[in-house]
Design a protein around this motif. Structure first.
Motif, mmCIF file in Angstrom:
data_model
loop_
_atom_site.group_PDB
_atom_site.id
_atom_site.type_symbol
_atom_site.label_atom_id
_atom_site.label_comp_id
_atom_site.label_asym_id
_atom_site.label_seq_id
_atom_site.Cartn_x
_atom_site.Cartn_y
_atom_site.Cartn_z
ATOM 1 N N LEU A 154 0.815 -1.206 0.000
ATOM 2 C CA LEU A 154 0.000 0.000 0.000
ATOM 3 C C LEU A 154 0.851 1.260 0.000
ATOM 4 C CD1 LEU A 154 -2.906 1.089 0.121
ATOM 5 C CD2 LEU A 154 -2.750 1.019 2.600
ATOM 6 N N VAL A 165 -8.566 2.195 -8.666
ATOM 7 C CA VAL A 165 -8.296 1.524 -7.390
ATOM 8 C C VAL A 165 -9.499 0.732 -6.872
ATOM 9 C CG1 VAL A 165 -7.811 1.915 -4.938
ATOM 10 C CG2 VAL A 165 -6.401 3.020 -6.669
ATOM 11 N N THR A 200 -9.381 -3.267 -6.459
ATOM 12 C CA THR A 200 -9.594 -3.798 -5.119
ATOM 13 C C THR A 200 -10.638 -4.910 -5.130
ATOM 14 O OG1 THR A 200 -9.000 -1.689 -4.091
ATOM 15 C CG2 THR A 200 -10.315 -3.221 -2.766
ATOM 16 N N TRP A 223 -8.997 -8.069 -6.501
ATOM 17 C CA TRP A 223 -8.127 -8.705 -5.514
ATOM 18 C C TRP A 223 -8.964 -9.394 -4.436
ATOM 19 C CZ3 TRP A 223 -3.545 -9.983 -6.618
ATOM 20 C CH2 TRP A 223 -2.664 -9.141 -7.302
ATOM 21 N N CYS A 240 -2.478 -1.369 -8.867
ATOM 22 C CA CYS A 240 -2.629 -2.783 -8.515
ATOM 23 C C CYS A 240 -1.974 -3.084 -7.176
ATOM 24 C CB CYS A 240 -2.024 -3.657 -9.612
ATOM 25 S SG CYS A 240 -2.895 -3.569 -11.199
ATOM 26 N N SER A 272 -4.084 -1.381 -4.247
ATOM 27 C CA SER A 272 -5.330 -2.109 -3.999
ATOM 28 C C SER A 272 -5.057 -3.466 -3.351
ATOM 29 C CB SER A 272 -6.120 -2.274 -5.297
ATOM 30 O OG SER A 272 -5.341 -2.906 -6.298
ATOM 31 N N GLY A 286 -4.469 -2.877 0.336
ATOM 32 C CA GLY A 286 -5.711 -2.671 1.067
ATOM 33 C C GLY A 286 -6.427 -3.974 1.374
ATOM 34 N N VAL A 287 -6.434 -4.887 0.404
ATOM 35 C CA VAL A 287 -7.094 -6.178 0.615
ATOM 36 C C VAL A 287 -6.320 -7.035 1.613
ATOM 37 C CG1 VAL A 287 -7.747 -8.348 -0.522
ATOM 38 C CG2 VAL A 287 -8.234 -6.168 -1.625
ATOM 39 N N GLN A 343 -7.262 -5.863 4.990
ATOM 40 C CA GLN A 343 -8.599 -6.349 5.329
ATOM 41 C C GLN A 343 -8.559 -7.828 5.701
ATOM 42 O OE1 GLN A 343 -11.515 -5.632 2.285
ATOM 43 N NE2 GLN A 343 -13.130 -6.782 3.323
ATOM 44 N N SER A 367 -14.803 6.497 -0.467
ATOM 45 C CA SER A 367 -14.204 6.160 -1.756
ATOM 46 C C SER A 367 -14.561 7.168 -2.845
ATOM 47 C CB SER A 367 -14.647 4.762 -2.195
ATOM 48 O OG SER A 367 -16.019 4.752 -2.579
#
Length: 304
Positions: A77, A103, A107, A110, A161, A164, A167-168, A171, A246
């Motif tokens: 990130l 993005v 996301t 992904w 890429c 995103s 970020g995943v 999470q 977002s």
């Protein structure tokens, strides 16, 4: 879209992030790209971690899920943003900002691979339209695919890429620390990664690094466009949710394009604007349920 949206903070964040793209272009005239990115996150990490030490009791990540989240966020990130600095050596700031509209779509893809989420047929169409829009923005020429402006735009797509994916991964890890702690440590890790890659690439700062323009661009990015901007983003995220937060990403390119035109005499072509429009359409199709919830309507029965 929400009636309770805190418009001043929303607009302030869009301006702070929008101006970061021309600030990067200005700073690149004096600073090597990867070292420039590393310095940006050094400053932001120092400020955010100082804030966390004062305001948060548990400011040191020790749980496995928190450490994994910091590692994923730091490498992908934050560290992945080095590709943006590399790309903006040849790509106008407004165009670079427009590509960031991919993005949310990246996301979602992904999340399918790593979180087991599913994409509906309409969502698939939305993702395809979004990538078509990016194709119009990048306008790849097979004869010069890895050279000049095209190479720079592809680097920024790679940055999207990476961001995103980061970020995943965060999470997926399910961190429990407060967000300023998570982001502050992620920026520290990302800064270390960028310094290492910069050193490996043989980057060396020139005498211009201490010039007022370079220092001003660096301080703006580190303090305002990163540390302060993320604190504002946390407030919006907490008060209004991830979807409305977002939406900032679709105002940022407008700010960046206007600032680039006024301050740097850049231009954004009609094809690039059309590509941005397709990216927005793709986002609307992909996030149609969230949009319906925000405006108080419902999607068709059976839609995801």
């Amino acid at each position: 879209m929400s009636r309770s949206l805190d418009a001043p903070f929303f607009l302030l964040l869009a301006v702070l992030w929008g101006l970061s793209f021309p600030a990067i272009s200005v700073g690149l005239e004096s600073l090597p790209p990867l070292l420039f990115a590393a310095f940006r996150y050094d400053i932001a990490a120092l400020l955010l971690l100082s804030y966390a030490v004062v305001r948060v009791d548990d400011w040191l990540p020790t749980r496995r899920n928190d450490v994994v989240a910091v590692a994923g966020g730091g490498v992908f990130l934050v560290g992945g943003n080095g590709l943006l600095f590399l790309g903006q050596q040849t790509v106008p700031s407004g165009v670079a900002a427009i590509i960031q509209g991919l993005v949310p779509i990246a996301t979602a893809l992904w999340a399918i691979a790593l979180l087991g989420e599913r994409l509906s047929p309409v969502g698939t169409v939305g993702a395809a339209i979004g990538f078509l829009g990016v194709g119009l923005v990048v306008q790849p020429d097979p004869a010069t695919l890895f050279a000049g402006d095209t190479a720079g735009r592809l680097l920024i797509v790679a940055q999207v890429c990476s961001v995103s994916l980061g970020g995943v991964l965060i999470q997926r890890a399910g961190p429990t620390v407060d967000q300023p702690v998570l982001v502050g440590w992620s920026m520290f890790v990302g800064g270390v990664v960028l310094h290492a890659v910069s050193l490996g690439a043989g980057e060396l700062p020139s005498a211009d690094v201490v010039g007022p323009t370079a220092v001003g661009a660096l301080l703006y990015l580190g303090i305002f466009a990163t540390a302060i901007a993320f604190l504002i983003y946390f407030r919006i995220l907490e008060d209004h949710g991830a979807f409305e937060a977002s939406l900032i990403g679709y105002l940022v390119p407008i700010v960046a394009a206007v600032a680039g035109t006024v301050l740097l005499d850049e231009s954004v072509g009609a094809t690039t604007v059309a590509g941005f429009g397709l990216i927005v359409v793709g986002f609307v199709l992909l996030k149609r349920r969230a949009i319906a919830d925000a405006v108080g309507t419902s999607t068709a029965v059976g839609s995801p």
